[in-house]
Write a protein that holds these residues in place. Structure first.
Motif, PDB file in Angstrom:
ATOM      1  N   GLY A  78      -0.122  -2.978  -1.032  1.00 49.94           N
ATOM      2  CA  GLY A  78      -1.141  -2.796  -2.057  1.00 49.94           C
ATOM      3  C   GLY A  78      -2.025  -1.592  -1.795  1.00 49.94           C
ATOM      4  N   ALA A 138      -0.013   1.500  -2.640  1.00 48.12           N
ATOM      5  CA  ALA A 138       0.035   1.611  -4.103  1.00 48.12           C
ATOM      6  C   ALA A 138      -1.300   2.122  -4.646  1.00 48.12           C
ATOM      7  CB  ALA A 138       0.369   0.252  -4.718  1.00 48.12           C
ATOM      8  N   GLY A 139      -2.385   1.541  -4.141  1.00 52.48           N
ATOM      9  CA  GLY A 139      -3.718   1.935  -4.590  1.00 52.48           C
ATOM     10  C   GLY A 139      -4.060   3.365  -4.210  1.00 52.48           C
ATOM     11  N   LEU A 148      -1.959   5.817  -3.963  1.00 50.77           N
ATOM     12  CA  LEU A 148      -1.220   6.716  -4.867  1.00 50.77           C
ATOM     13  C   LEU A 148      -1.881   6.775  -6.243  1.00 50.77           C
ATOM     14  CD1 LEU A 148       2.511   5.932  -3.978  1.00 50.77           C
ATOM     15  CD2 LEU A 148       1.219   8.011  -3.491  1.00 50.77           C
ATOM     16  N   THR A 149      -2.147   5.613  -6.847  1.00 55.16           N
ATOM     17  CA  THR A 149      -2.723   5.648  -8.194  1.00 55.16           C
ATOM     18  C   THR A 149      -4.129   6.247  -8.175  1.00 55.16           C
ATOM     19  OG1 THR A 149      -3.339   3.313  -7.952  1.00 55.16           O
ATOM     20  CG2 THR A 149      -1.352   3.781  -9.202  1.00 55.16           C
ATOM     21  N   ALA A 160      -7.025  -4.470  -1.527  1.00 61.35           N
ATOM     22  CA  ALA A 160      -6.324  -3.327  -2.121  1.00 61.35           C
ATOM     23  C   ALA A 160      -6.859  -3.036  -3.523  1.00 61.35           C
ATOM     24  CB  ALA A 160      -4.818  -3.603  -2.166  1.00 61.35           C
ATOM     25  N   ILE A 161      -7.045  -4.095  -4.306  1.00 55.15           N
ATOM     26  CA  ILE A 161      -7.518  -3.910  -5.684  1.00 55.15           C
ATOM     27  C   ILE A 161      -8.955  -3.395  -5.708  1.00 55.15           C
ATOM     28  CG2 ILE A 161      -8.041  -5.137  -7.837  1.00 55.15           C
ATOM     29  CD1 ILE A 161      -5.657  -6.923  -7.321  1.00 55.15           C
ATOM     30  N   ALA A 202      -8.946   0.436  -4.391  1.00 54.87           N
ATOM     31  CA  ALA A 202      -8.344   1.384  -5.331  1.00 54.87           C
ATOM     32  C   ALA A 202      -9.227   1.592  -6.556  1.00 54.87           C
ATOM     33  CB  ALA A 202      -6.967   0.879  -5.759  1.00 54.87           C
TER      34      ALA A 202
END
Lengths: 84, 84
Positions: free
Chosen positions: B8, B11-12, B14-15, B61-62, B65
């Motif tokens: 996560g 992913a975070g 990168l975005t 992670a959320i 990000a």
């Protein structure tokens, strides 16, 4: 559906649908010069990893949002690839 | 940290970081005409809801990000507001 999942689905709907006007704009104007190619590619890679994260965590909101977003970003990328 | 949280966070990263080249491009060119204002506003609203979702779910992670992404989108919005 519990209220937390509902919150996630609303959040996902907003971040996902936000790309719809960008797709329409890019499609109409055929102009994407101001869109950073690096942003689009890195963002798409991140979205696919978020999708994997959602699958592993069995999180419906994350799966739904990121699968649709991946398609929309793919559309924007294809317009940029074709028209620059 | 478990491997799912690591996924996560990657992913975070990168975005979130994907918006850095967009901020740089908008800052340098002062040109954001191809960026849909509706996209930016709806996206920011969604990011703030994702942040709330992460807080409720205690998902590191959320939270990480979306808090940083909110700042970057705010920067892009302020450049667009100033230069159109």
């Amino acid at each position: 559906m519990d209220s937390v999942t509902a919150l996630g689905l609303i959040a996902g709907s907003l971040t996902t649908l936000s790309f719809a006007p960008q797709v329409v704009r890019a499609w109409r104007t055929r102009s994407t010069a101001d869109l950073s190619l690096a942003m689009l590619i890195i963002f798409l890679a991140g979205i696919l990893l978020w999708l994997a994260y959602g699958v592993v965590k069995e999180d419906l909101a994350i799966i739904a949002a990121n699968s649709i977003t991946a398609v929309l970003i793919g559309l924007i990328l294809s317009i940029k690839a074709k028209h620059g």
